[in-house]
Enzyme design. Structure first.
Site, PDB file in Angstrom:
ATOM      1  N   ASP A 187       0.937  -0.915   0.061  1.00 29.28           N
ATOM      2  CA  ASP A 187       0.163  -0.031  -0.140  1.00 29.28           C
ATOM      3  C   ASP A 187       0.976   1.236  -0.062  1.00 29.28           C
ATOM      4  O   ASP A 187       1.747   1.516   0.993  1.00 29.28           O
ATOM      5  CB  ASP A 187      -0.853   0.070   1.205  1.00 29.28           C
ATOM      6  CG  ASP A 187      -1.788   1.176   1.342  1.00 29.28           C
ATOM      7  OD1 ASP A 187      -1.605   2.254   0.887  1.00 29.28           O
ATOM      8  OD2 ASP A 187      -2.861   0.998   2.039  1.00 29.28           O
ATOM      9  N   CYS A 224       0.917   2.960   3.419  1.00 39.42           N
ATOM     10  CA  CYS A 224       1.351   2.139   4.447  1.00 39.42           C
ATOM     11  C   CYS A 224       2.901   2.626   5.120  1.00 39.42           C
ATOM     12  O   CYS A 224       3.860   2.399   4.263  1.00 39.42           O
ATOM     13  CB  CYS A 224       1.143   0.683   4.272  1.00 39.42           C
ATOM     14  SG  CYS A 224       2.356  -0.406   5.113  1.00 39.42           S
ATOM     15  N   CYS A 233       5.380  -0.323   4.625  1.00 40.81           N
ATOM     16  CA  CYS A 233       5.590  -0.567   3.247  1.00 40.81           C
ATOM     17  C   CYS A 233       6.537   0.385   2.706  1.00 40.81           C
ATOM     18  O   CYS A 233       7.503   0.154   1.970  1.00 40.81           O
ATOM     19  CB  CYS A 233       4.342  -0.358   2.125  1.00 40.81           C
ATOM     20  SG  CYS A 233       3.072  -1.658   2.863  1.00 40.81           S
TER      21      CYS A 233
END
Length: 240
Positions: free
Chosen positions: A122, A125, A128
């Site tokens: 994502d 995120c 991430c």
């Protein structure tokens, strides 16, 4: 929600089967007549007498011999301490990722390839972004990173639209890196695989991002530093 609908549909289908000895042809024939939208990939006897293993996409269900009952869960060999369902699921995940193909992923390749992992990501995120900020460390370890988008806020969210814009950029790798740094990526639309990525994530039961899938289909939920990921990948090789 799609996954729940799929499970409910398959459950209704099982209830409609005649109470006779089930086999692959009987299940496929009944499916073709009553539930044509649910595609069964395979039907095989499980290790338990009277229980059949039914694979639908990246999901595994167990159906009783008489077709009256459907189970969703883990089949464990207690003596061997093996999760038999997970062993089968890893194979279905591997096949599903291969079916999508690298041409529908954003791929970061090392100079010398030793390992390959697929990462559901994502753009917004935090972990991430941390993983991607260390992309050079993964590449230095010989790890190819194949990215699939899984915007957790769903379709048409800001994260989803960013994923589409990244895919439609002239240089997808550069655009993804910029987006991960919270830099502005020009808004664009084009034919893209983001929905396909999201559906696969749902099939894999992604609970959060990043989620790392190895070459043999094993899952590591969450961020792993490059060195730790290499240890995990090496452990897979020795455990074969």
């Amino acid at each position: 929600m799609r996954k729940l609908i799929k499970i409910a549909t398959l459950f209704l289908f099982v209830l409609m089967l005649p109470i006779v000895h089930a086999d692959e042809s009987a299940i496929r024939q009944a499916m073709a007549k009553s539930m044509p939208s649910v595609k069964i990939d395979s039907v095989k006897p499980s290790v338990i007498n009277g229980l059949y293993e039914v694979i639908v996409g990246a999901n595994i269900f167990y159906v009783s011999e008489d077709g009256k009952y459907l189970l969703q869960g883990r089949l464990v060999d207690v003596a061997a301490r093996k999760d038999l369902t997970e062993e089968k699921l890893s194979g279905t995940r591997k096949q599903a990722i291969e079916k999508i193909g690298q041409e529908k992923m954003i791929v970061f390749k090392p100079k010398i390839k030793k390992y390959t992992v697929t990462v559901f990501t994502d753009i917004d995120c935090g972990y991430c972004r941390k993983l991607h900020s260390e992309i050079d460390q993964y590449l230095a370890e010989g790890i190819t990173i194949q990215y699939l988008f899984f915007p957790r806020a769903g379709k048409n969210s800001d994260s989803y639209n960013k994923a589409v814009s990244v895919w439609c950029a002239d240089d997808r790798n550069a655009a993804l890196t910029a987006a991960k740094k919270d830099q502005k990526v020009p808004a664009k639309t084009c034919t893209n695989p983001v929905d396909e990525h999201m559906q696969l994530g749902e099939d894999f039961d992604v609970k959060g991002t990043p989620m790392i899938v190895t070459e043999i289909g094993n899952i590591y939920p969450g961020y792993l530093p490059a060195k730790q990921l290499v240890e995990a990948l090496e452990s897979e090789k020795t455990s074969k």
